[in-house]
Design a protein around this motif. Structure first.
Motif, PDB file in Angstrom:
ATOM      1  N   LEU A   1     116.205  12.081  10.091  1.00  0.00           N
ATOM      2  CA  LEU A   1     116.271  11.514  11.435  1.00  0.00           C
ATOM      3  C   LEU A   1     117.301  12.257  12.285  1.00  0.00           C
ATOM      4  O   LEU A   1     117.028  12.640  13.426  1.00  0.00           O
ATOM      5  N   ALA A   2     118.485  12.479  11.749  1.00  0.00           N
ATOM      6  CA  ALA A   2     119.519  13.215  12.488  1.00  0.00           C
ATOM      7  C   ALA A   2     119.073  14.658  12.740  1.00  0.00           C
ATOM      8  O   ALA A   2     119.322  15.212  13.808  1.00  0.00           O
ATOM      9  N   GLU A   3     118.400  15.258  11.771  1.00  0.00           N
ATOM     10  CA  GLU A   3     117.873  16.609  11.947  1.00  0.00           C
ATOM     11  C   GLU A   3     116.862  16.643  13.086  1.00  0.00           C
ATOM     12  O   GLU A   3     116.894  17.537  13.938  1.00  0.00           O
ATOM     13  N   CYS A   4     115.979  15.676  13.111  1.00  0.00           N
ATOM     14  CA  CYS A   4     114.968  15.588  14.163  1.00  0.00           C
ATOM     15  C   CYS A   4     115.624  15.474  15.538  1.00  0.00           C
ATOM     16  O   CYS A   4     115.249  16.175  16.484  1.00  0.00           O
ATOM     17  N   ARG A   5     116.608  14.604  15.650  1.00  0.00           N
ATOM     18  CA  ARG A   5     117.313  14.420  16.925  1.00  0.00           C
ATOM     19  C   ARG A   5     117.996  15.707  17.362  1.00  0.00           C
ATOM     20  O   ARG A   5     117.970  16.071  18.539  1.00  0.00           O
ATOM     21  N   ALA A   6     118.589  16.429  16.413  1.00  0.00           N
ATOM     22  CA  ALA A   6     119.251  17.696  16.742  1.00  0.00           C
ATOM     23  C   ALA A   6     118.237  18.754  17.171  1.00  0.00           C
ATOM     24  O   ALA A   6     118.491  19.527  18.097  1.00  0.00           O
ATOM     25  N   LEU A   7     117.092  18.801  16.520  1.00  0.00           N
ATOM     26  CA  LEU A   7     116.042  19.746  16.907  1.00  0.00           C
ATOM     27  C   LEU A   7     115.570  19.477  18.338  1.00  0.00           C
ATOM     28  O   LEU A   7     115.330  20.418  19.113  1.00  0.00           O
ATOM     29  N   ILE A   8     115.449  18.214  18.695  1.00  0.00           N
ATOM     30  CA  ILE A   8     115.013  17.858  20.048  1.00  0.00           C
ATOM     31  C   ILE A   8     116.048  18.295  21.083  1.00  0.00           C
ATOM     32  O   ILE A   8     115.701  18.848  22.135  1.00  0.00           O
ATOM     33  N   VAL A   9     117.323  18.072  20.791  1.00  0.00           N
ATOM     34  CA  VAL A   9     118.370  18.508  21.726  1.00  0.00           C
ATOM     35  C   VAL A   9     118.366  20.026  21.838  1.00  0.00           C
ATOM     36  O   VAL A   9     118.407  20.576  22.951  1.00  0.00           O
ATOM     37  N   TRP A  10     118.332  20.727  20.714  1.00  0.00           N
ATOM     38  CA  TRP A  10     118.333  22.187  20.723  1.00  0.00           C
ATOM     39  C   TRP A  10     117.147  22.705  21.540  1.00  0.00           C
ATOM     40  O   TRP A  10     117.291  23.569  22.420  1.00  0.00           O
ATOM     41  N   GLY A  11     115.973  22.163  21.267  1.00  0.00           N
ATOM     42  CA  GLY A  11     114.797  22.564  22.035  1.00  0.00           C
ATOM     43  C   GLY A  11     114.920  22.210  23.505  1.00  0.00           C
ATOM     44  O   GLY A  11     114.508  22.983  24.374  1.00  0.00           O
ATOM     45  N   GLY A  12     115.506  21.045  23.788  1.00  0.00           N
ATOM     46  CA  GLY A  12     115.688  20.636  25.179  1.00  0.00           C
ATOM     47  C   GLY A  12     116.604  21.563  25.946  1.00  0.00           C
ATOM     48  O   GLY A  12     116.348  21.880  27.115  1.00  0.00           O
ATOM     49  N   VAL A  13     117.655  22.020  25.300  1.00  0.00           N
ATOM     50  CA  VAL A  13     118.571  22.964  25.951  1.00  0.00           C
ATOM     51  C   VAL A  13     117.850  24.287  26.206  1.00  0.00           C
ATOM     52  O   VAL A  13     117.902  24.833  27.315  1.00  0.00           O
ATOM     53  N   LEU A  14     117.166  24.806  25.188  1.00  0.00           N
ATOM     54  CA  LEU A  14     116.432  26.060  25.372  1.00  0.00           C
ATOM     55  C   LEU A  14     115.321  25.915  26.405  1.00  0.00           C
ATOM     56  O   LEU A  14     115.044  26.846  27.159  1.00  0.00           O
TER      57      LEU A  14
END
Length: 143
Positions: free
Chosen positions: A82-95
């Motif tokens: 779950l934390a990994e998923c949330r981090a992937l979304i933020v990383w993708g959102g920034v990019l």
């Protein structure tokens, strides 16, 4: 503030209430506390994901990206999908906020990874964030 698991668990309520700066400060302090005492380490990945989300919502994109990337390694090591998923979304959102095609391509890969984790875990709570970030990025790059 005296940190304990109750204090740490109250921070998401701050973020949900829109007190992002206070939540960001609290998440940062909680991580410092965890690092210095090794208490509540089981919360670290979730706290880092929340910190990345706060930075992102506050427009601190470099800090959001740093926090998200750090959290990917921690989440994977601790098998916290779950934390990994949330981090992937933020990383993708920034990019996804960058105007170049390479960043958008990388963002799409991160969003796809997050989508796979949502399917694997049933973490539908991440689905809305994923759709929002993907949609925002699509608006920037156009059709």
């Amino acid at each position: 503030m005296i940190w304990n698991s109750r204090a740490i668990c109250a921070l998401p309520a701050e973020a949900s209430a829109g007190n992002l700066a206070a939540a960001q400060q609290g998440f940062s302090e909680a991580l410092e506390y965890i690092a210095s005492t090794k208490v509540a380490v089981e919360f670290e990945a979730e706290i880092r994901a929340s910190l990345a989300e706060c930075h992102h919502k506050l427009g601190n994109l470099d800090l959001a990206l740093e926090a998200a990337k750090e959290n990917i390694d921690i989440s994977r090591a601790r098998n916290n999908r779950l934390a990994e998923c949330r981090a992937l979304i933020v990383w993708g959102g920034v990019l996804g906020q960058k105007p170049d095609a390479d960043s958008w391509e990388k963002a799409l890969k991160l969003f796809n990874e997050a989508g796979q984790l949502i399917g694997l875990t049933g973490a539908r709570s991440c689905g809305q964030a994923l759709l929002g970030e993907r949609g925002r990025g699509m608006q920037l790059v156009g059709p």
